[in-house]
Design an enzyme around this catalytic site. Structure first.
Site, PDB file in Angstrom:
ATOM      1  N   PHE A 129       0.918  -1.199  -0.122  1.00  0.00           N
ATOM      2  CA  PHE A 129       0.160  -0.057   0.147  1.00  0.00           C
ATOM      3  C   PHE A 129       0.796   1.275  -0.154  1.00  0.00           C
ATOM      4  O   PHE A 129       1.526   1.523   0.729  1.00  0.00           O
ATOM      5  CB  PHE A 129      -0.817   0.051   1.260  1.00  0.00           C
ATOM      6  CG  PHE A 129      -2.127   1.199   1.238  1.00  0.00           C
ATOM      7  CD1 PHE A 129      -2.974   1.059   0.215  1.00  0.00           C
ATOM      8  CD2 PHE A 129      -1.610   2.294   1.979  1.00  0.00           C
ATOM      9  CE1 PHE A 129      -3.963   2.132   0.414  1.00  0.00           C
ATOM     10  CE2 PHE A 129      -2.730   3.385   2.095  1.00  0.00           C
ATOM     11  CZ  PHE A 129      -3.449   3.357   1.186  1.00  0.00           C
ATOM     12  N   ASP A 219       9.356   2.157   1.626  1.00  0.00           N
ATOM     13  CA  ASP A 219       7.973   2.969   2.198  1.00  0.00           C
ATOM     14  C   ASP A 219       8.033   2.703   3.630  1.00  0.00           C
ATOM     15  O   ASP A 219       7.570   1.576   3.920  1.00  0.00           O
ATOM     16  CB  ASP A 219       6.875   2.550   1.475  1.00  0.00           C
ATOM     17  CG  ASP A 219       5.640   3.299   2.047  1.00  0.00           C
ATOM     18  OD1 ASP A 219       5.515   3.615   3.066  1.00  0.00           O
ATOM     19  OD2 ASP A 219       4.674   3.114   1.262  1.00  0.00           O
ATOM     20  N   LYS A 248       2.925   9.816   8.972  1.00  0.00           N
ATOM     21  CA  LYS A 248       2.549   9.340  10.245  1.00  0.00           C
ATOM     22  C   LYS A 248       3.152   9.733  11.356  1.00  0.00           C
ATOM     23  O   LYS A 248       2.926  10.910  11.845  1.00  0.00           O
ATOM     24  CB  LYS A 248       2.238   7.756  10.160  1.00  0.00           C
ATOM     25  CG  LYS A 248       1.415   7.222   9.020  1.00  0.00           C
ATOM     26  CD  LYS A 248       0.968   5.894   8.997  1.00  0.00           C
ATOM     27  CE  LYS A 248      -0.148   5.340   7.978  1.00  0.00           C
ATOM     28  NZ  LYS A 248      -1.364   5.818   8.234  1.00  0.00           N
TER      29      LYS A 248
END
Length: 400
Positions: A129, A219, A248
């Site tokens: 993702f 990532d 995040k």
């Protein structure tokens, strides 16, 4: 009548109005223990005093100027990230999706600058993702996210994953050709079901990239900023990427992402090749500087590892005690998953009824992403609430 809010979310009928540390409080006054942290975002707990102070102080001074001018907060946060990582340079974004977008552009531009514009393909891995932009969903390869949005963005080649290091490395090698620019991977897939890649496999990818003149992109949007017990998860494998997307936890709850890179990987990104109106704004930089100071403070990662080890042990006992509900524990640090034998949505609802927030993931997994400031006492409380939820489901199954 079409709803005022675009109906793209399947929201639970709970509205939180206040947070404090590891707890959330709903509009009806009920308290919940938060093992979701806003999908790994609230890394330092809700309303962390140091982050609140940094944001409040900056809010009283200056909110936005644009990147037409120097932003001192960018300079200080970039210096801290460079000092604590492999990177030589940093670009600030508003989100992880934007950080991934730049990572992809940077990899392509690198080969363009080297006189090889035909090398623009990026190899990704099944279950990934990388955000919801058109390039992000192309890299992720999930048909559910691609459906209805026209032709898939060209240049993304996906490798099927077995989690057998030798087989997966062979598949990655087979996917590489004369058009390949880079490989992109999450050290632990979050959305894909808390599926970890072995250190052996990640080291194999590093060697493959070195041998073939490719860039390795990590990532670390969900795995970064201390989530796995290292500042970034790739450190466990003893290797370094060429480019890394983060977000995040680095903002502790304020929208903030970044793309980090070596000077070599970033050499094609010259003036005018990329930009952002809001990226690296003074508010985000104030919070980001405070967040990285917290994450790199002496003892912080020791605390994460101590609580993570305790929680992992307790979860092992939970799984053993409810064999009809749980299959296994996955993950590392405070990025954990419970592989379920019942639908994960049923358990998430039962946990919420018990006063605990947990999250869904692919492969019928429940994600556990508590604040990194979680105490052992709160970890014990969370496991007890999960046990309560599991018992409720067992009774429900027995009654059917």
């Amino acid at each position: 009548m079409f709803p005022a809010l675009l109906p793209t979310y399947n929201r639970a009928d709970v509205a939180f109005v206040r947070g404090e540390g590891s707890y959330l409080f709903a509009e009806d006054g009920r308290r919940y223990l938060d093992f979701g942290a806003g999908i790994a975002v609230n890394a330092f707990g809700h309303a962390n005093p140091k982050l609140v102070a940094a944001l409040t102080e900056q809010a009283g001074k200056l909110w936005h100027t644009s990147n037409l001018f120097r932003v001192p907060g960018q300079e200080s946060l970039a210096a801290k990230l460079v000092a604590n990582t492999f990177a030589d340079t940093v670009f600030f974004t508003n989100s992880g999706a934007e950080a991934c977008e730049l990572a992809f552009k940077m990899a392509r531009r690198y080969h363009y600058a080297n006189g090889n514009p035909e090398r623009f393909h990026i190899v990704s891995f099944e279950g990934a993702f990388h955000g919801r932009t058109l390039a992000g969903i192309a890299a992720g390869g999930n048909e559910k996210y691609l459906e209805g949005f026209g032709p898939k963005v060209a240049g993304f080649d996906q490798v099927k994953v077995t989690h057998d290091a030798a087989r997966d490395l062979a598949a990655a090698k087979e996917a590489v050709n004369e058009k390949t620019a880079a490989l992109v991977i999450e050290p632990i897939q979050g959305e894909g079901g808390i599926r970890s890649f072995s250190a052996e496999f990640l080291r194999g990818l590093r060697k493959l990239c070195d041998d073939k003149g490719l860039l390795l992109i990590f990532d670390e949007i969900q795995t970064g900023t201390g989530r796995t017990g290292k500042l970034f998860a790739h450190e466990w494998a003893g290797i370094e990427p060429d480019i890394m997307a983060i977000a995040k936890g680095i903002g502790g709850g304020f929208p903030l992402g970044a793309c980090l890179a070596t000077a070599e990987a970033a050499k094609g990104m010259t003036t005018g090749t990329h930009g952002s109106t809001y990226g690296g704004n003074p508010l985000a930089m104030a919070v980001g500087n405070a967040a990285i100071d917290l994450a790199t403070a002496p003892g912080f990662l020791d605390h994460v590892n101590k609580v993570a080890n305790y929680l992992n042990q307790q979860l092992g006992a939970l799984v053993a005690g409810h064999p009809a509900i749980f299959e296994a524990v996955r993950g590392a640090g405070l990025m954990l998953g419970l592989k379920m034998k019942v639908p994960n949505g049923d358990f998430i609802a039962a946990a919420r009824d018990a006063g605990l927030v947990v999250l869904p993931a692919g492969d019928n997994v429940v994600r556990l992403l508590p604040p990194l400031t979680l105490s052992e006492e709160e970890a014990r409380e969370g496991v007890a609430l999960m046990g309560k939820a599991a018992s409720a489901l067992e009774m429900k199954v027995a009654a059917q």
